[in-house]
Design a protein around this motif. Structure first.
Motif, PDB file in Angstrom:
ATOM      1  N   LYS A  68       0.806  -1.222   0.000  1.00 16.82           N
ATOM      2  CA  LYS A  68       0.000   0.000   0.000  1.00 16.82           C
ATOM      3  C   LYS A  68       0.835   1.265   0.000  1.00 16.82           C
ATOM      4  O   LYS A  68       0.497   2.244  -0.691  1.00 16.82           O
ATOM      5  CB  LYS A  68      -0.940  -0.006   1.200  1.00 16.82           C
ATOM      6  CG  LYS A  68      -1.920   1.156   1.189  1.00 16.82           C
ATOM      7  CD  LYS A  68      -2.901   1.099   2.332  1.00 16.82           C
ATOM      8  CE  LYS A  68      -3.898   2.242   2.232  1.00 16.82           C
ATOM      9  NZ  LYS A  68      -4.845   2.249   3.366  1.00 16.82           N
ATOM     10  N   TRP A  85      -4.020   0.006  -4.783  1.00 19.83           N
ATOM     11  CA  TRP A  85      -3.545  -1.072  -3.913  1.00 19.83           C
ATOM     12  C   TRP A  85      -4.238  -2.369  -4.293  1.00 19.83           C
ATOM     13  O   TRP A  85      -5.456  -2.436  -4.438  1.00 19.83           O
ATOM     14  CB  TRP A  85      -3.842  -0.706  -2.469  1.00 19.83           C
ATOM     15  CG  TRP A  85      -3.314  -1.656  -1.440  1.00 19.83           C
ATOM     16  CD1 TRP A  85      -2.195  -2.431  -1.518  1.00 19.83           C
ATOM     17  CD2 TRP A  85      -3.885  -1.906  -0.150  1.00 19.83           C
ATOM     18  NE1 TRP A  85      -2.029  -3.154  -0.356  1.00 19.83           N
ATOM     19  CE2 TRP A  85      -3.052  -2.844   0.501  1.00 19.83           C
ATOM     20  CE3 TRP A  85      -5.016  -1.417   0.519  1.00 19.83           C
ATOM     21  CZ2 TRP A  85      -3.325  -3.313   1.780  1.00 19.83           C
ATOM     22  CZ3 TRP A  85      -5.291  -1.878   1.793  1.00 19.83           C
ATOM     23  CH2 TRP A  85      -4.441  -2.821   2.422  1.00 19.83           C
ATOM     24  N   GLY A 103      -0.672  -1.490   5.033  1.00 22.24           N
ATOM     25  CA  GLY A 103      -2.039  -1.963   5.152  1.00 22.24           C
ATOM     26  C   GLY A 103      -2.234  -3.210   5.970  1.00 22.24           C
ATOM     27  O   GLY A 103      -3.325  -3.800   5.948  1.00 22.24           O
ATOM     28  N   GLU A 136      -2.765  -3.759   9.129  1.00 22.66           N
ATOM     29  CA  GLU A 136      -3.862  -3.711  10.081  1.00 22.66           C
ATOM     30  C   GLU A 136      -5.205  -3.434   9.420  1.00 22.66           C
ATOM     31  O   GLU A 136      -6.249  -3.533  10.065  1.00 22.66           O
ATOM     32  CB  GLU A 136      -3.563  -2.662  11.163  1.00 22.66           C
ATOM     33  CG  GLU A 136      -2.360  -3.044  12.011  1.00 22.66           C
ATOM     34  CD  GLU A 136      -2.152  -2.137  13.204  1.00 22.66           C
ATOM     35  OE1 GLU A 136      -3.044  -1.311  13.489  1.00 22.66           O
ATOM     36  OE2 GLU A 136      -1.094  -2.260  13.856  1.00 22.66           O
ATOM     37  N   GLU A 137      -5.196  -3.102   8.135  1.00 17.65           N
ATOM     38  CA  GLU A 137      -6.444  -3.023   7.373  1.00 17.65           C
ATOM     39  C   GLU A 137      -6.838  -4.405   6.842  1.00 17.65           C
ATOM     40  O   GLU A 137      -8.019  -4.690   6.670  1.00 17.65           O
ATOM     41  CB  GLU A 137      -6.292  -2.043   6.212  1.00 17.65           C
ATOM     42  CG  GLU A 137      -6.073  -0.603   6.642  1.00 17.65           C
ATOM     43  CD  GLU A 137      -5.799   0.311   5.463  1.00 17.65           C
ATOM     44  OE1 GLU A 137      -6.621   0.325   4.522  1.00 17.65           O
ATOM     45  OE2 GLU A 137      -4.762   1.007   5.477  1.00 17.65           O
ATOM     46  N   LEU A 138      -5.836  -5.223   6.614  1.00 12.95           N
ATOM     47  CA  LEU A 138      -6.095  -6.569   6.124  1.00 12.95           C
ATOM     48  C   LEU A 138      -6.485  -7.516   7.260  1.00 12.95           C
ATOM     49  O   LEU A 138      -7.377  -8.360   7.095  1.00 12.95           O
ATOM     50  CB  LEU A 138      -4.856  -7.112   5.404  1.00 12.95           C
ATOM     51  CG  LEU A 138      -4.430  -6.359   4.144  1.00 12.95           C
ATOM     52  CD1 LEU A 138      -3.047  -6.822   3.690  1.00 12.95           C
ATOM     53  CD2 LEU A 138      -5.449  -6.562   3.023  1.00 12.95           C
ATOM     54  N   ALA A 182      -6.922  -7.936  11.730  1.00 12.59           N
ATOM     55  CA  ALA A 182      -7.045  -7.289  13.035  1.00 12.59           C
ATOM     56  C   ALA A 182      -6.010  -7.862  14.003  1.00 12.59           C
ATOM     57  O   ALA A 182      -6.061  -9.048  14.337  1.00 12.59           O
ATOM     58  CB  ALA A 182      -8.452  -7.500  13.592  1.00 12.59           C
ATOM     59  N   ARG A 202     -11.378 -13.602   2.351  1.00 11.06           N
ATOM     60  CA  ARG A 202     -11.100 -12.274   1.799  1.00 11.06           C
ATOM     61  C   ARG A 202      -9.832 -12.163   0.963  1.00 11.06           C
ATOM     62  O   ARG A 202      -9.673 -11.173   0.246  1.00 11.06           O
ATOM     63  CB  ARG A 202     -11.001 -11.247   2.948  1.00 11.06           C
ATOM     64  CG  ARG A 202     -12.174 -11.222   3.898  1.00 11.06           C
ATOM     65  CD  ARG A 202     -12.172  -9.944   4.745  1.00 11.06           C
ATOM     66  NE  ARG A 202     -10.979  -9.773   5.551  1.00 11.06           N
ATOM     67  CZ  ARG A 202     -10.879 -10.084   6.854  1.00 11.06           C
ATOM     68  NH1 ARG A 202     -11.922 -10.635   7.476  1.00 11.06           N
ATOM     69  NH2 ARG A 202      -9.757  -9.856   7.527  1.00 11.06           N
ATOM     70  N   HIS A 203      -8.957 -13.176   1.037  1.00 13.55           N
ATOM     71  CA  HIS A 203      -7.637 -12.971   0.450  1.00 13.55           C
ATOM     72  C   HIS A 203      -7.127 -14.170  -0.345  1.00 13.55           C
ATOM     73  O   HIS A 203      -5.944 -14.506  -0.282  1.00 13.55           O
ATOM     74  CB  HIS A 203      -6.637 -12.619   1.562  1.00 13.55           C
ATOM     75  CG  HIS A 203      -7.040 -11.433   2.374  1.00 13.55           C
ATOM     76  ND1 HIS A 203      -7.181 -10.177   1.834  1.00 13.55           N
ATOM     77  CD2 HIS A 203      -7.368 -11.320   3.695  1.00 13.55           C
ATOM     78  CE1 HIS A 203      -7.557  -9.328   2.783  1.00 13.55           C
ATOM     79  NE2 HIS A 203      -7.676  -9.994   3.921  1.00 13.55           N
TER      80      HIS A 203
END
Length: 341
Positions: free
Chosen positions: A109, A124, A221, A223-225, A227, A272-273
């Motif tokens: 990011k 990103w 990123g 901590e955006e991906l 928690a 999510r990934h």
């Protein structure tokens, strides 16, 4: 919408694109490519090979494979074209080279700004892991407390081995190279150490196998991906082996908490990934570029500027090639920079 996608470079998203119903054709140096590239191509040469293969692309996706550029004049590609820069931190030539494309995707990011501030369309696009079904196992049965799977002694990361040795002096650690799945599938904690505080593939791979990720504090990123303390363990200061070992010891002493973090992390990655999730997003990007005929603006406007910037990319690349065994490559890209080829 089904697309015909020419996939140059690393075929990381090809299986997922195929699962989504797109038709792909791969171009890279490997022998298993649909069109192996033993040397860099011009667009003219590439078009000749595509015609012989009876493949008419709707779009080009060029995925970073850590190698030198395989397409010499991307600004001339006659379809919408997207470039994915993964190892930007050690390949500054990626930035001017990306002027040859209609959009640039950036894995880390904090590097997006390096492209966007130059006026390029950049966004990103985090890394991911292959979609697969890991073997189901009871977390309590995992017999490796902490592991690291990855390359050692790489020139871009001289800190790795000293860090791992310092960690192992305080906390048992299995260190291996090669296939990560068998080891991460037996591990309670997967230790990560990066070359440039990036959110690397190891993050996603370890978590997808059900290991709790022990990761250094970084931006890009993370901590955006995920928690912290819920989907990954608390982070530690970069290369601080003592702090990392203390976090591992604390987590191992709280088996239920550790199992919960590992489970939540695995679920986050699988939902999510995965490569499928990223391929869906890539398809959306390519479809938008096709619908707006984005490549026409590239081909009709500022072509001279783009060509000049791409030659500058080759100058940067030539200056970085210091291996005596690669002097032929250095001279080739130097001549490209000087427009002598």
């Amino acid at each position: 919408m089904s697309l015909r996608i020419l996939c140059m470079g690393a075929p990381l998203l090809v299986p997922a694109l195929n699962r989504l119903g797109h038709r792909t054709l791969t171009v890279h140096p490997g022998s298993h490519a649909d069109l192996p590239t033993p040397h860099p191509y011009t667009v003219r040469h590439l078009l000749q090979r595509l015609e012989a293969a009876d493949f008419k692309p709707d779009a080009l996706f060029y995925c970073d494979d850590g190698n030198m550029p395989q397409l010499l004049d991307p600004q001339n590609v006659p379809w919408p074209a997207v470039r994915y820069s993964i190892d930007t931190y050690c390949n500054p030539w990626h930035i001017p080279y990306s002027w040859g494309f209609d959009a640039t995707l950036v894995a880390q990011k904090e590097y997006v700004e390096l492209f966007s501030q130059e006026g390029m369309a950049a966004q990103w696009f985090p890394l991911f892991c292959p979609q697969f079904s890991p073997a189901e196992s009871d977390f309590d049965e995992r017999d490796i407390p902490v592991s690291f799977v990855g390359t050692l002694g790489h020139k871009n990361n001289p800190d790795r081995e000293p860090f791992l040795k310092a960690f192992r002096a305080q906390q048992p650690l299995v260190i291996l190279t090669g296939d990560y799945r068998p080891i991460f599938g037996r591990s309670r904690i997967a230790l990560n150490q990066t070359a440039a505080s990036e959110v690397n593939f190891r993050c996603f791979e370890a978590m997808s196998c059900g290991a709790a990720l022990l990761m250094e504090t970084c931006g890009n990123g993370l901590e955006e991906l995920f928690a912290p303390e819920q989907e990954i363990l608390p982070t530690f200061p970069r290369n601080d082996a003592r702090a990392a070992a203390a976090i591992a010891a604390s987590a191992l002493a709280q088996p239920q908490m550790l199992a919960d973090v590992a489970s939540a992390g695995s679920r986050a990655v699988r939902q999510r990934h995965t490569d499928t999730v990223r391929a869906v997003r890539l398809t959306q990007i390519l479809a938008e570029l096709c619908a707006t005929h984005a490549h026409k603006e590239r081909l009709e406007q500022s072509l001279e500027k783009r060509s000049t910037l791409i030659r500058a990319a080759y100058g940067i690349l030539a200056s970085e090639i210091t291996d005596p065994n690669l002097q032929q490559h250095r001279e080739f890209f130097k001549k490209l920079c000087l427009n002598e080829v």
